[in-house]
Structures are given as structure tokens and as C-alpha cells.
Write an enzyme that holds these catalytic residues in place. Structure first.
Site, PDB file in Angstrom:
ATOM      1  N   CYS A 115       0.832  -1.205   0.000  1.00  0.00           N
ATOM      2  CA  CYS A 115       0.000   0.000   0.000  1.00  0.00           C
ATOM      3  C   CYS A 115       0.870   1.259   0.000  1.00  0.00           C
ATOM      4  O   CYS A 115       1.399   1.644  -1.034  1.00  0.00           O
ATOM      5  CB  CYS A 115      -0.974  -0.033   1.167  1.00  0.00           C
ATOM      6  SG  CYS A 115      -2.330   1.162   0.998  1.00  0.00           S
ATOM      7  N   HIS A 216      -3.654  -5.008   0.484  1.00  0.00           N
ATOM      8  CA  HIS A 216      -3.110  -5.406   1.781  1.00  0.00           C
ATOM      9  C   HIS A 216      -2.992  -6.923   1.884  1.00  0.00           C
ATOM     10  O   HIS A 216      -3.872  -7.587   2.446  1.00  0.00           O
ATOM     11  CB  HIS A 216      -3.981  -4.845   2.914  1.00  0.00           C
ATOM     12  CG  HIS A 216      -3.749  -3.388   3.161  1.00  0.00           C
ATOM     13  ND1 HIS A 216      -2.822  -2.926   4.069  1.00  0.00           N
ATOM     14  CD2 HIS A 216      -4.282  -2.290   2.564  1.00  0.00           C
ATOM     15  CE1 HIS A 216      -2.814  -1.597   4.052  1.00  0.00           C
ATOM     16  NE2 HIS A 216      -3.693  -1.186   3.135  1.00  0.00           N
ATOM     17  N   GLU A 218      -1.218  -8.648   3.797  1.00  0.00           N
ATOM     18  CA  GLU A 218      -1.135  -9.138   5.174  1.00  0.00           C
ATOM     19  C   GLU A 218      -2.496  -9.532   5.720  1.00  0.00           C
ATOM     20  O   GLU A 218      -2.596 -10.332   6.666  1.00  0.00           O
ATOM     21  CB  GLU A 218      -0.477  -8.079   6.082  1.00  0.00           C
ATOM     22  CG  GLU A 218      -1.347  -6.930   6.524  1.00  0.00           C
ATOM     23  CD  GLU A 218      -1.534  -5.826   5.478  1.00  0.00           C
ATOM     24  OE1 GLU A 218      -2.124  -4.788   5.823  1.00  0.00           O
ATOM     25  OE2 GLU A 218      -1.084  -6.016   4.333  1.00  0.00           O
TER      26      GLU A 218
END
Length: 251
Positions: A115, A216, A218
Site C-alpha cells: 500500500c 493489503h 497481510e
């Protein structure tokens, strides 16, 4: 001399924000724990890097680097005036992460941008940003509500490192960004876009492994991007160790 390792050291940049925990309410260097879990699951040893001191000097001690998500970058860095929706600017974090990014590129350290991390890479190479994506694409799907990820599909570009990691078919991933690449930085190639044309991933052609995504990973169930980073960090470390063994210093 370099030594073989089982878990490559992966540096991850952090936020500095006010936070409340147990009985405390004070500024904290913090990172969503999802990053730690993903790096650990992929076989790496995460090390958090706060934006203080001289983080760029740590690059030679890292096997890989992740620039994590976060607030907006000061638009003065790419010659623009702030948009009314540009927010959470932390100039001290900008200073630290641009230096860290430059050092990692020079050292050819395996790199994953997430990001904001993609945006740092793009600006560092002379690119610019759309400061408020809804003005460009006409919807808020990339950041649907505060604290809520938006699931949107992206299409990896054929032949890219990203396509080899994630596959070439469109894949739905968690988004939370209101800014995105406008002018592409020098040496970067677009390696994924969303259906509305937003640039969602880039790679640096001249670097062994410099991959950055606007979404994202993660927060995704799939840890393939983290696994790829750790695999490249291991390979780079093994090559350095082999070279040091064959050509020991002073011989």
C-alpha cells in the site's frame, strides 16, 4: 563472514501513532500483527523498524525489507498541493522510509511494498499519486469505510513476477487505499490493475526482487507474496554466503 541461516531477517517498517493499551495512552511505534504472522508463517524472522535514528543503516543487516501501509505521503515530495482528503501525513516517517527505500534499492535487498510502500517506491523513482481515488474512478470500493477492507479483484500481468506468485487469473484481494499511482516512476512496470484501471502492483525491472502492491496482502488468507519475499531473501543470502566462502576477505 556471512553464515547460513534458517530464518532470514525481514525488516518491517512501523507506524508511530497514539495508542491505548492496558493502563497506557501514549505515542507508540506499532504495526498490525498480521504482518508479523505472515512473515513468520512464511519462514522469516520479522524485525520491526521504527522511523527514528538512521534506519537506512540497517539495510546491510537485513535479508529482506517490507515497507508497510500507513498514512498519506506529503504531496510536496512529488510537487503537488495537498488534496482536502490527504491526511495522516507523518513527515518524519516519510524521511525515514525514503532513506530506507533508497538504501534497499542500492543494496539490491529483496523488497515487498504494501500500500503506502508501493507509493514510497513510486515517488522515490520520480512518480506521482492520485491523491483521492474516488475523484478518479467514481466509487469508494478501494476504501469502503473506516477500518474496513474492500474486496476487489485485480489482474496480474502475464509474465510478471507477481503472476508467477499469484497466478495469471484475476484474484480478489483486500483493499484499503484512497490513493494510487498516477505517473509511473522510472524503471517500474505495472504488473496488476483493477477493473477500473487503477494501478494495483508494480515491479522494478532492474532489481532482483522489488515487488509492490497497492492492496493489503497481510490481511489475505494467502501468504504467497510473503513466501516469495522470504524465498528470495534466503536465495540472496545463500549466494552471498557461497561467494564469501569461495572468496574469503583478504584472500
Amino acid at each position: 563472514m556471512s553464515r547460513p541461516i534458517s530464518r532470514p531477517v525481514i525488516g518491517v517498517s512501523t507506524y508511530v501513532e497514539p495508542a491505548r493499551f492496558t493502563v497506557w495512552d501514549l505515542p507508540v511505534a506499532l504495526l498490525p500483527y498480521m504482518y508479523v504472522e505472515q512473515v513468520t508463517r512464511a519462514g522469516g524472522q520479522p524485525v520491526l523498524i521504527p522511523p527514528a535514528g538512521d534506519p537506512a543503516a540497517l539495510v546491510t543487516r537485513l535479508d529482506g525489507l517490507i515497507l508497510a501501509g500507513g498514512g498519506d505521503i506529503d504531496p510536496d515530495r512529488y510537487g503537488a498541493s495537498p488534496h482536502p482528503h490527504t491526511d495522516y501525513i507523518r513527515k518524519f516517517r516519510d524521511t525515514a522510509e525514503f532513506a530506507l527505500m533508497t538504501a534497499a534499492l542500492e543494496a539490491r535487498t529483496p523488497f515487498l511494498g504494501v500500500c503506502r510502500g508501493l507509493q514510497v517506491l513510486n515517488i522515490a523513482l520520480g512518480g506521482t499519486l492520485h491523491q483521492h481515488l474516488p475523484d478518479v474512478v467514481g466509487h469508494t470500493g478501494h476504501s469502503p469505510a473506516p477500518g474496513r477492507f474492500g474486496p476487489l479483484p485485480v489482474r496480474p500481468a502475464a509474465g510478471s513476477k507477481l503472476a508467477k506468485i499469484l497466478g495469471g487469473a484475476p484474484i480478489t484481494v483486500p483493499h484499503y487505499h484512497h490513493q494510487a499511482v498516477d505517473r509511473l516512476g522510472t524503471g517500474l512496470t505495472v504488473t496488476a490493475t483493477s477493473e477500473d484501471g487503477t494501478i494495483e502492483a508494480v515491479e522494478l525491472d532492474s532489481h532482483p526482487f522489488a515487488v509492490a502492491v497497492q492492496w493489503h496482502p497481510e490481511a489475505a488468507d494467502d501468504g504467497a507474496l510473503f513466501e516469495a519475499l522470504v524465498a528470495n531473501a534466503l536465495a540472496a543470502h545463500a549466494a552471498e554466503f557461497a561467494d564469501a566462502t569461495i572468496h574469503p576477505e583478504g584472500h
